[in-house]
Design a protein around this motif. Structure first.
Motif, PDB file in Angstrom:
ATOM      1  N   SER A 150      33.685  52.406  -6.574  1.00  8.48           N
ATOM      2  CA  SER A 150      33.406  53.329  -7.674  1.00  8.48           C
ATOM      3  C   SER A 150      33.039  52.575  -8.952  1.00  8.48           C
ATOM      4  CB  SER A 150      34.622  54.225  -7.914  1.00  8.48           C
ATOM      5  OG  SER A 150      34.381  55.081  -8.985  1.00  8.48           O
ATOM      6  N   ALA A 151      33.863  51.630  -9.323  1.00 10.89           N
ATOM      7  CA  ALA A 151      33.600  50.868 -10.550  1.00 10.89           C
ATOM      8  C   ALA A 151      32.349  50.011 -10.407  1.00 10.89           C
ATOM      9  CB  ALA A 151      34.800  50.000 -10.887  1.00 10.89           C
ATOM     10  N   TYR A 152      32.202  49.384  -9.270  1.00 14.29           N
ATOM     11  CA  TYR A 152      31.079  48.482  -9.012  1.00 14.29           C
ATOM     12  C   TYR A 152      29.756  49.230  -9.030  1.00 14.29           C
ATOM     13  CZ  TYR A 152      28.003  46.099  -5.595  1.00 14.29           C
ATOM     14  OH  TYR A 152      26.949  45.563  -4.929  1.00 14.29           O
ATOM     15  N   ALA A 153      29.676  50.335  -8.306  1.00 15.09           N
ATOM     16  CA  ALA A 153      28.425  51.078  -8.223  1.00 15.09           C
ATOM     17  C   ALA A 153      28.055  51.692  -9.563  1.00 15.09           C
ATOM     18  CB  ALA A 153      28.518  52.164  -7.156  1.00 15.09           C
ATOM     19  N   HIS A 154      29.055  52.235 -10.266  1.00 19.03           N
ATOM     20  CA  HIS A 154      28.764  52.930 -11.515  1.00 19.03           C
ATOM     21  C   HIS A 154      28.518  51.977 -12.677  1.00 19.03           C
ATOM     22  CE1 HIS A 154      29.986  56.161  -9.031  1.00 19.03           C
ATOM     23  NE2 HIS A 154      30.045  57.045  -9.991  1.00 19.03           N
ATOM     24  N   LYS A 155      29.253  50.892 -12.706  1.00 16.77           N
ATOM     25  CA  LYS A 155      29.140  49.986 -13.850  1.00 16.77           C
ATOM     26  C   LYS A 155      28.171  48.842 -13.586  1.00 16.77           C
ATOM     27  CE  LYS A 155      33.679  51.145 -15.550  1.00 16.77           C
ATOM     28  NZ  LYS A 155      35.067  50.761 -15.646  1.00 16.77           N
ATOM     29  N   CYS A 156      28.347  48.160 -12.500  1.00 20.78           N
ATOM     30  CA  CYS A 156      27.559  46.950 -12.248  1.00 20.78           C
ATOM     31  C   CYS A 156      26.148  47.280 -11.761  1.00 20.78           C
ATOM     32  CB  CYS A 156      28.285  46.070 -11.234  1.00 20.78           C
ATOM     33  SG  CYS A 156      27.467  44.508 -10.916  1.00 20.78           S
TER      34      CYS A 156
ATOM     35  N   TYR B 171      18.876  40.243  -8.002  1.00 19.77           N
ATOM     36  CA  TYR B 171      20.332  40.255  -8.157  1.00 19.77           C
ATOM     37  C   TYR B 171      20.912  41.548  -7.613  1.00 19.77           C
ATOM     38  CZ  TYR B 171      20.121  36.232 -11.382  1.00 19.77           C
ATOM     39  OH  TYR B 171      19.926  34.996 -11.939  1.00 19.77           O
ATOM     40  N   HIS B 172      20.240  42.636  -7.878  1.00 22.82           N
ATOM     41  CA  HIS B 172      20.689  43.948  -7.376  1.00 22.82           C
ATOM     42  C   HIS B 172      20.710  43.933  -5.849  1.00 22.82           C
ATOM     43  CE1 HIS B 172      20.560  48.271  -6.514  1.00 22.82           C
ATOM     44  NE2 HIS B 172      21.100  48.446  -7.715  1.00 22.82           N
ATOM     45  N   ARG B 173      19.621  43.467  -5.239  1.00 18.87           N
ATOM     46  CA  ARG B 173      19.559  43.399  -3.762  1.00 18.87           C
ATOM     47  C   ARG B 173      20.643  42.478  -3.204  1.00 18.87           C
ATOM     48  NH1 ARG B 173      14.020  43.572  -5.033  1.00 18.87           N
ATOM     49  NH2 ARG B 173      13.855  41.316  -5.013  1.00 18.87           N
ATOM     50  N   ASP B 174      20.859  41.346  -3.870  1.00 18.89           N
ATOM     51  CA  ASP B 174      21.883  40.397  -3.414  1.00 18.89           C
ATOM     52  C   ASP B 174      23.278  41.018  -3.475  1.00 18.89           C
ATOM     53  OD1 ASP B 174      19.841  38.548  -3.049  1.00 18.89           O
ATOM     54  OD2 ASP B 174      20.336  37.379  -4.845  1.00 18.89           O
ATOM     55  N   LEU B 175      23.569  41.706  -4.563  1.00 21.82           N
ATOM     56  CA  LEU B 175      24.875  42.361  -4.689  1.00 21.82           C
ATOM     57  C   LEU B 175      25.067  43.433  -3.625  1.00 21.82           C
ATOM     58  CD1 LEU B 175      25.166  42.669  -8.561  1.00 21.82           C
ATOM     59  CD2 LEU B 175      26.668  41.348  -7.060  1.00 21.82           C
ATOM     60  N   VAL B 176      24.037  44.210  -3.362  1.00 17.84           N
ATOM     61  CA  VAL B 176      24.127  45.246  -2.332  1.00 17.84           C
ATOM     62  C   VAL B 176      24.351  44.612  -0.960  1.00 17.84           C
ATOM     63  CG1 VAL B 176      22.829  47.054  -1.119  1.00 17.84           C
ATOM     64  CG2 VAL B 176      22.846  46.997  -3.621  1.00 17.84           C
ATOM     65  N   ALA B 177      23.704  43.480  -0.696  1.00 14.60           N
ATOM     66  CA  ALA B 177      23.889  42.807   0.594  1.00 14.60           C
ATOM     67  C   ALA B 177      25.323  42.324   0.761  1.00 14.60           C
ATOM     68  CB  ALA B 177      22.923  41.632   0.721  1.00 14.60           C
ATOM     69  N   VAL B 178      25.927  41.884  -0.319  1.00 13.35           N
ATOM     70  CA  VAL B 178      27.288  41.360  -0.238  1.00 13.35           C
ATOM     71  C   VAL B 178      28.333  42.468  -0.264  1.00 13.35           C
ATOM     72  CG1 VAL B 178      29.020  39.971  -1.443  1.00 13.35           C
ATOM     73  CG2 VAL B 178      26.692  39.117  -1.199  1.00 13.35           C
ATOM     74  N   ALA B 179      28.161  43.444  -1.154  1.00 10.43           N
ATOM     75  CA  ALA B 179      29.214  44.437  -1.361  1.00 10.43           C
ATOM     76  C   ALA B 179      28.793  45.880  -1.100  1.00 10.43           C
ATOM     77  CB  ALA B 179      29.744  44.318  -2.786  1.00 10.43           C
ATOM     78  N   GLY B 180      27.594  46.102  -0.614  1.00  8.93           N
ATOM     79  CA  GLY B 180      27.125  47.465  -0.371  1.00  8.93           C
ATOM     80  C   GLY B 180      26.648  48.109  -1.650  1.00  8.93           C
ATOM     81  N   ASP B 181      26.253  49.369  -1.537  1.00 12.49           N
ATOM     82  CA  ASP B 181      25.750  50.052  -2.734  1.00 12.49           C
ATOM     83  C   ASP B 181      26.786  50.989  -3.342  1.00 12.49           C
ATOM     84  OD1 ASP B 181      25.762  52.225  -1.014  1.00 12.49           O
ATOM     85  OD2 ASP B 181      23.598  52.516  -1.044  1.00 12.49           O
ATOM     86  N   GLY B 182      27.994  50.997  -2.772  1.00 10.47           N
ATOM     87  CA  GLY B 182      29.069  51.804  -3.319  1.00 10.47           C
ATOM     88  C   GLY B 182      29.001  53.273  -2.977  1.00 10.47           C
ATOM     89  N   SER B 183      28.039  53.662  -2.141  1.00  4.88           N
ATOM     90  CA  SER B 183      27.864  55.081  -1.849  1.00  4.88           C
ATOM     91  C   SER B 183      28.681  55.573  -0.662  1.00  4.88           C
ATOM     92  CB  SER B 183      26.383  55.396  -1.613  1.00  4.88           C
ATOM     93  OG  SER B 183      25.935  54.735  -0.442  1.00  4.88           O
ATOM     94  N   SER B 184      29.204  54.653   0.138  1.00  5.89           N
ATOM     95  CA  SER B 184      29.989  55.072   1.294  1.00  5.89           C
ATOM     96  C   SER B 184      31.299  54.302   1.334  1.00  5.89           C
ATOM     97  CB  SER B 184      29.204  54.849   2.589  1.00  5.89           C
ATOM     98  OG  SER B 184      28.942  53.481   2.780  1.00  5.89           O
ATOM     99  N   ALA B 185      32.284  54.897   1.994  1.00  3.19           N
ATOM    100  CA  ALA B 185      33.608  54.265   2.063  1.00  3.19           C
ATOM    101  C   ALA B 185      33.538  52.884   2.700  1.00  3.19           C
ATOM    102  CB  ALA B 185      34.577  55.159   2.828  1.00  3.19           C
TER     103      ALA B 185
END
Length: 110
Positions: free
Chosen positions: A74-80, A18-32
């Motif tokens: 910000s919210a996605y990377a920190h919370k989700c 799930y983590h990998r899937d979310l990163v593929a769809v929305a990135g890891d939140g570390s860059s603009a």
């Protein structure tokens, strides 16, 4: 103790997927703008569509999209993502602790 090693292992693998899937769809939140993600690619397409090809001037609406995306990241990377990773790690640690405890008990009957 009642636990199912296979179920716990499957749960950890599922959470990590799930983590990998979310990163593929929305990135890891570390860059603009993470252009490797679907969300980042969509942002880039909006930017191209809303930029004047002659002057390079961007449509003012892009600023609002960039702000919304920044807030989301910000919210996605920190919370989700961090919560999902923490849960997967906790389940994995619990499994390792249970297996270690079983091994110690088994050795004492040895």
């Amino acid at each position: 103790m009642l636990y199912d090693k296979n179920q716990m292992t499957h749960l950890v693998e599922t959470l990590r997927q799930y983590h990998r899937d979310l990163v593929a769809v929305a990135g890891d939140g570390s860059s603009a703008v993470d252009t490797s993600s679907d969300f980042g690619q969509a942002y880039e397409k909006l930017k191209q569509a809303w930029t004047d090809p002659n002057s390079g001037a961007e449509n003012g609406a892009l600023e609002f999209v960039a702000t919304a995306k920044s807030d989301w990241d910000s919210a996605y990377a920190h919370k989700c993502l961090s919560t999902l990773d923490s849960v997967a790690t906790a389940v994995e640690n619990a499994l390792h602790n249970a297996l270690a405890a079983d091994a110690k008990v088994g050795q004492s009957f040895g």
